[in-house]
Enzyme design. Structure first.
Site, short mmCIF file in Angstrom:
data_model
loop_
_atom_site.label_atom_id
_atom_site.label_comp_id
_atom_site.label_asym_id
_atom_site.label_seq_id
_atom_site.Cartn_x
_atom_site.Cartn_y
_atom_site.Cartn_z
N ASP A 64 108.59 -40.06 -10.90
CA ASP A 64 107.64 -40.68 -11.84
C ASP A 64 107.78 -39.91 -13.16
O ASP A 64 107.02 -38.98 -13.43
CB ASP A 64 106.23 -40.60 -11.28
CG ASP A 64 105.24 -41.50 -12.04
OD1 ASP A 64 105.64 -42.05 -13.08
OD2 ASP A 64 104.10 -41.64 -11.60
N HIS A 65 108.77 -40.28 -13.95
CA HIS A 65 109.02 -39.63 -15.23
C HIS A 65 109.30 -40.68 -16.29
O HIS A 65 109.75 -41.80 -15.99
CB HIS A 65 110.23 -38.68 -15.15
CG HIS A 65 109.92 -37.40 -14.44
ND1 HIS A 65 109.02 -36.48 -14.93
CD2 HIS A 65 110.42 -36.88 -13.29
CE1 HIS A 65 108.96 -35.44 -14.09
NE2 HIS A 65 109.80 -35.67 -13.09
N GLY A 91 101.91 -32.30 -12.81
CA GLY A 91 102.63 -32.61 -14.05
C GLY A 91 103.21 -31.34 -14.64
O GLY A 91 102.56 -30.29 -14.65
N GLU A 118 106.72 -31.12 -20.24
CA GLU A 118 105.96 -31.24 -21.48
C GLU A 118 106.58 -32.23 -22.46
O GLU A 118 105.87 -32.98 -23.14
CB GLU A 118 105.83 -29.87 -22.15
CG GLU A 118 104.96 -29.89 -23.40
CD GLU A 118 104.72 -28.52 -23.98
OE1 GLU A 118 103.96 -28.41 -24.97
OE2 GLU A 118 105.29 -27.52 -23.45
N GLY A 129 104.28 -23.27 -5.38
CA GLY A 129 103.09 -22.43 -5.59
C GLY A 129 102.71 -21.67 -4.33
O GLY A 129 102.83 -22.17 -3.21
#
Length: 309
Positions: free
Chosen positions: A37-38, A106, A109, A180
């Site tokens: 999804d870009h 997300g 940038e 993460g």
């Protein structure tokens, strides 16, 4: 091990290109077709331009009948959580209950700047992401006839009818992923049906999986209730010449792909996938970068997948 096809349309693909890959994915027995999804290419000109992930999946929902459909990953920055829940539930209905929602905080940038999307700092993005997970799953989980309220720092919902509902009982499966070490495992333990580690070594996959299992145990969730998956770039050739041709087509070095992806001869790829299975992955997303090379999918379906049963 389940094999899923994962595409990156922002690098340059039309809907018809994606439809051809999705149809071949279904015909050759793969479990699912997923897409990124870009909105901006990561190198290259990206012609003819980006396609919207959920518009694409809505169309594919009507043009396929068996494969699962989803995103790796929808960015929480792109959409408000209420409308996102509506869109995904509608696509689930359109597909007969075959949709999965991969969602992340997300990170790219430049695409936010290019299309006027706000891009807060990483802490705020994760805070918004956590609220989105609570809202989307809360809307789907609210019984019909009841309303949903949410009072967060960034999003507030009052008297939402929490409609429409997905076809799948309990809502669309949510996929959380990444590297993460603290918040991501905790969010996966609370909200996810699946945890995905993208483009990392066998050792890194094992470490991240262990972190999620530990987070599950801390929250009282059975760790085995999650699916653990990996994503790897795909480049397979029957011989060295075919492998070299496919690597060149995506602008990658053969040995680099062998070191970091699902690359090599079919036998080599079977071995690679076996190592990821030993690390705990029961599902692998194969990143297909040359969407015109449908024979690539045929090769994996005929000479790799049968050896993974």
């Amino acid at each position: 091990m389940q094999l899923r096809i994962f595409t990156e349309p922002q690098q340059g693909a039309t809907y018809d290109d994606l439809l051809a890959v999705a149809r071949r994915t279904e015909e050759t027995g793969f479990d699912a077709f997923f897409r990124s999804d870009h909105y901006l290419a990561m190198g290259g000109n990206g012609l003819p331009g980006p396609t919207d992930a959920w518009v694409t999946l809505a169309a594919l929902a009507r043009e396929t009948s068996r494969i699962r459909l989803g995103t790796l990953m929808t960015a929480a920055t792109f959409r408000f959580p209420g409308p996102l829940a509506i869109s995904v539930a509608q696509v689930d209905q359109m597909s007969g209950g075959r949709v999965e929602l991969g969602i992340g905080a997300g990170w790219f940038e430049a695409e936010h700047r290019a299309y006027g999307i706000p891009f807060p700092d990483v802490r705020e993005r994760f805070d918004r992401y956590e609220e989105q997970l609570a809202i989307v799953t809360g809307l789907w989980g609210t019984p019909v006839g009841e309303t949903f309220d949410f009072a967060g720092r960034y999003y507030q919902l009052a008297d939402s009818p929490a409609l429409p509902k997905p076809v799948q009982p309990g809502g669309v499966p949510v996929i959380i992923g990444g590297h993460g070490k603290r918040r991501t495992p905790r969010l996966a333990a609370r909200y996810a049906a699946e945890f995905n580690v993208p483009f990392a070594s066998v050792e890194d996959n094992a470490t991240r999986f262990a972190g999620v299992r530990e987070a599950c145990e801390e929250t009282g969730r059975e760790p085995a209730s999650l699916v653990y998956s990996s994503a790897l770039v795909l480049c397979v050739g029957r011989d060295e010449a075919e492998l070299t041709r496919r690597a060149a087509a995506i602008g990658r070095d053969v040995e680099e792909l062998r070191a970091h992806g699902a690359a090599g001869t079919p036998a080599e790829v079977v071995d690679v996938l076996g190592r990821y299975a030993e690390a705990g992955a029961s599902r692998v997303y194969l990143q297909v970068l040359d969407l015109s090379d449908l024979d690539h999918l045929d090769l994996v379906a005929s000479e790799v997948a049968p050896q993974l049963d």
